[in-house]
Scaffold this active site. Structure first.
Site, PDB file in Angstrom:
ATOM      1  N   PHE A 106     -37.388  38.622 -31.810  1.00  0.00           N
ATOM      2  CA  PHE A 106     -38.685  39.204 -31.460  1.00  0.00           C
ATOM      3  C   PHE A 106     -38.515  40.518 -30.711  1.00  0.00           C
ATOM      4  CE2 PHE A 106     -39.774  38.933 -26.908  1.00  0.00           C
ATOM      5  CZ  PHE A 106     -38.626  38.328 -26.419  1.00  0.00           C
ATOM      6  N   LYS A 107     -37.325  40.753 -30.164  1.00  0.00           N
ATOM      7  CA  LYS A 107     -37.108  41.987 -29.412  1.00  0.00           C
ATOM      8  C   LYS A 107     -37.179  43.233 -30.287  1.00  0.00           C
ATOM      9  CE  LYS A 107     -34.567  40.081 -25.501  1.00  0.00           C
ATOM     10  NZ  LYS A 107     -34.480  38.628 -25.792  1.00  0.00           N
ATOM     11  N   ASP A 108     -37.174  43.050 -31.605  1.00  0.00           N
ATOM     12  CA  ASP A 108     -37.274  44.202 -32.508  1.00  0.00           C
ATOM     13  C   ASP A 108     -38.524  45.042 -32.235  1.00  0.00           C
ATOM     14  OD1 ASP A 108     -34.937  44.031 -34.041  1.00  0.00           O
ATOM     15  OD2 ASP A 108     -35.809  42.534 -35.382  1.00  0.00           O
TER      16      ASP A 108
END
Ligand SMILES: *Cc1c(COP(=O)(O)O)cnc(C)c1O
Length: 432
Positions: A106-108
């Site tokens: 999700f850090k993308d």
């Protein structure tokens, strides 16, 4: 929009300065002076809008005039250029999958938004910036991929040798170009200590224009609000959900609370922690007592003193009672995490990653005493990022997603160094 420091002794800054600095000069975290309020008609209608239009409506007030509207619109379009599916697991719990970005984490979203903003600022004023970041796994890949090829920004990633998974290591060591991977003989804590020392070193700071790329930085933190709006596009908005967030530094949960404060209907938030339970035990007992971090199988959440906790308190105007009405905390052991991965696979055929499993169990606990509610977990990473752990539990192979296969044909390139600040400093000086 202006931002103030939560230590209250630095001047107000705009989005650009806050993003370039990372942290305020008084070492406080930046926080928006006002939280925008969405009008109720927009709240009723937005689920029908396109994702980029939603993203633009949410982010524009935060960015203000530091980035022209057409550039910001394009940045958002590129940032969220993948799927955000909501899949039912049981009759009351769904999984909102945030791992369909290029590095399956999700850090993308935060990394892609931040990199493009810094790229715009670098280009606009012709100054080079160096992003220095320590990773226990997921941050490194997302930051490397997000910043790859961005002009005017160099990225140096420190990771602990032998302590990240194969996929994670390939993601952060095979980019080349403006991305340098430093493989440190030591632990994640050693990497983080080196980065902290570098930020305090005046010579390095002057020469390299250092900034950080973790959720302390508002340019990485704020765009995470978008997930919560995207979920509302596919969730029946008439019956607001309970949302369980696997939490480490609490950037993600804190972004959800900001969305809620802006007017997004949410029934309740569940702060799902592993045994590093500083915040969940605070929510249960009222005592805030960080202990040293302990290693777990959901290692992206092995955080002793979550940096975004101060922002959460600010959102609730330091009123613990109000916070507890909206957020419940649970701490989940490795043993229960493994049992949850196993039982969800057996009963529903869904493969959770360890972080998602922590959230799943926490949400189950909450719903067991709130039987009328339904909710979803934020599934923050694809299980293939933790193959050894997950495959042993489920006794099956995890299907390899298309984004990962090409990595295995790439050559790892890292600079292997001792966990010594003198060595790091010399290397950075020679290189840049
Ligand atoms: C970073 C990370 C988390 C924790 O997110 P925070 O915003 O730091 O609370 C949870 N799960 C995964 C897979 C992560 O990489």
């Amino acid at each position: 929009m202006k931002y103030f420091s939560l230590h209250h002794s630095s001047p107000y800054v705009d989005f650009k300065e806050a993003a370039l600095r990372g942290q305020a000069p008084d070492k406080g975290l930046y926080f928006p002076l006002t939280i925008p309020s969405l009008d109720s008609k927009w709240i009723t209608d937005f689920p029908k809008l396109g994702k980029t239009d939603i993203g633009f409506a949410i982010m524009q007030p935060y960015v203000g005039n530091t980035i022209p509207d057409d550039v910001l619109y394009r940045i958002i379009e590129e940032t969220i250029d993948f799927d955000f599916p909501l899949l039912p697991i049981s009759s009351s719990i769904s999984s909102f999958e945030l791992f369909h970005g290029p590095t399956l984490a999700f850090k993308d979203v935060g990394a892609r938004f931040m990199s493009r903003c810094l790229g715009y600022f670098a280009c606009d004023q012709n100054v080079k910036t160096t992003v220095l970041v320590a990773t226990s796994g997921d941050t490194g890949g997302a930051v490397a991929n997000g910043f790859l090829g961005i002009e005017g920004v160099d990225v140096v990633i420190l990771y602990p040798s032998g302590k990240v998974s194969t996929v994670q290591e390939l993601q952060l060591t095979t980019c080349g170009q403006n991305i340098t991977a430093l493989e440190i003989d030591g632990t994640f804590d050693d990497c983080q200590a080196l980065v902290k020392q570098a930020f305090m070193d005046i010579d390095l700071q002057k020469k390299l224009n250092l900034t950080s790329a973790n959720s302390i930085n508002i340019a990485r933190w704020l765009p995470q609000q978008l997930y919560y709006f995207f979920a509302a596009q596919v969730w029946d908005i008439e019956k607001p959900p309970v949302i369980a967030v696997p939490s480490g530094n609490f950037g993600n949960l804190c972004a959800g609370l900001l969305a809620y404060r802006s007017g997004l209907p949410v029934k309740h938030f569940v702060a799902a922690c592993n045994i590093n339970d500083t915040v969940s035990s605070f929510l249960q007992t009222g005592h805030y007592a960080p202990k040293p971090a302990v290693a777990t199988i959901s290692n992206a959440m092995d955080v002793a003193a979550p940096s975004n906790f101060v922002r959460i308190m600010e959102i609730f105007h330091q009123q613990v009672g109000d916070l507890k009405k909206m957020v419940s905390g649970y701490s989940v052991s490795d043993d229960i995490t493994k049992k949850t991965v196993a039982s969800v696979y057996k009963n529903y055929g869904y493969i959770l990653d360890p972080h998602g499993a922590v959230a799943y169990y926490a949400l189950e606990q909450f719903l067991s005493s709130h039987a009328d509610e339904k909710g979803f977990i934020l599934e923050t990473a694809h299980p293939i990022k933790f193959p050894e752990t997950v495959e042993t539990i489920i006794g099956d192979k995890i299907p390899i997603p298309a984004a990962v296969a090409p990595l295995f044909h790439k050559q790892k390139k890292s600079i292997h160094i001792a966990a010594s600040f003198d060595v790091l400093k010399e290397l950075l000086f020679d290189r840049y």
